[in-house]
Design a protein around this motif. Structure first.
Motif, PDB file in Angstrom:
ATOM      1  N   ILE A   1       7.356  22.243   9.790  1.00  0.00           N
ATOM      2  CA  ILE A   1       7.170  21.198   8.784  1.00  0.00           C
ATOM      3  C   ILE A   1       6.721  19.926   9.496  1.00  0.00           C
ATOM      4  O   ILE A   1       6.764  19.834  10.718  1.00  0.00           O
ATOM      5  N   SER A   2       6.268  18.948   8.726  1.00  0.00           N
ATOM      6  CA  SER A   2       5.763  17.703   9.319  1.00  0.00           C
ATOM      7  C   SER A   2       6.913  16.768   9.709  1.00  0.00           C
ATOM      8  O   SER A   2       8.040  16.919   9.239  1.00  0.00           O
TER       9      SER A   2
ATOM     10  N   GLU B   1       8.549  15.130   6.773  1.00  0.00           N
ATOM     11  CA  GLU B   1       9.469  16.041   6.091  1.00  0.00           C
ATOM     12  C   GLU B   1      10.803  16.123   6.827  1.00  0.00           C
ATOM     13  O   GLU B   1      11.867  16.172   6.198  1.00  0.00           O
TER      14      GLU B   1
ATOM     15  N   ARG C   1      12.739  12.959   5.967  1.00  0.00           N
ATOM     16  CA  ARG C   1      13.332  13.050   4.626  1.00  0.00           C
ATOM     17  C   ARG C   1      14.520  14.008   4.620  1.00  0.00           C
ATOM     18  O   ARG C   1      15.552  13.719   4.011  1.00  0.00           O
TER      19      ARG C   1
ATOM     20  N   TYR D   1      14.504  22.230  -0.759  1.00  0.00           N
ATOM     21  CA  TYR D   1      14.554  23.342   0.181  1.00  0.00           C
ATOM     22  C   TYR D   1      15.570  24.382  -0.293  1.00  0.00           C
ATOM     23  O   TYR D   1      16.679  24.021  -0.698  1.00  0.00           O
TER      24      TYR D   1
END
Length: 112
Positions: free
Chosen positions: A57-58, A61, A64, A73
């Motif tokens: 994931i970035s 992300e 967050r 999720y």
């Protein structure tokens, strides 16, 4: 000085259930998994960018996720993130005493 008569009681360890939020058990499980992911990240001294690369994931992300925004999720995906940190995940089903209540899901990380 004033004295307030505040009542104190033992609360539910699941703050989401204590607040009577919907899907409290699932949210509590997710929070525990994310807390373990955060611990593993700190232990490995990884940046959020490297953590994101490991989990697929970035960096935003990851940010967050670690700030508590993980409702989108699934538990399955969060478990996948644990395995990206070389963690084995074992699911064990046991009989529950027949007290009329539903079964429970418990998360217990085993620190190495």
């Amino acid at each position: 000085m004033s004295t307030d008569n505040n009542e104190v009681h033992a609360g539910n360890p699941n703050i989401f259930a204590e607040l009577e939020l919907p899907d409290a058990e699932s949210h509590f499980l997710k929070a525990q998994i994310v807390a373990e992911l955060y611990r593993l990240t700190q232990e490995a001294k990884l940046t959020q960018a490297r953590t994101g690369a490991r989990m697929g994931i970035s960096q935003p992300e990851v940010s967050r996720l670690f700030k508590g925004h993980f409702r989108e999720y699934s538990v399955e995906r969060l478990i996948g993130f644990l395995t990206a940190f070389d963690q084995d995940v074992e699911i064990v089903a046991t009989s529950r005493a027949k007290d009329g209540g539903p079964g429970q899901i418990t998360f217990r990380p085993v620190s190495g």
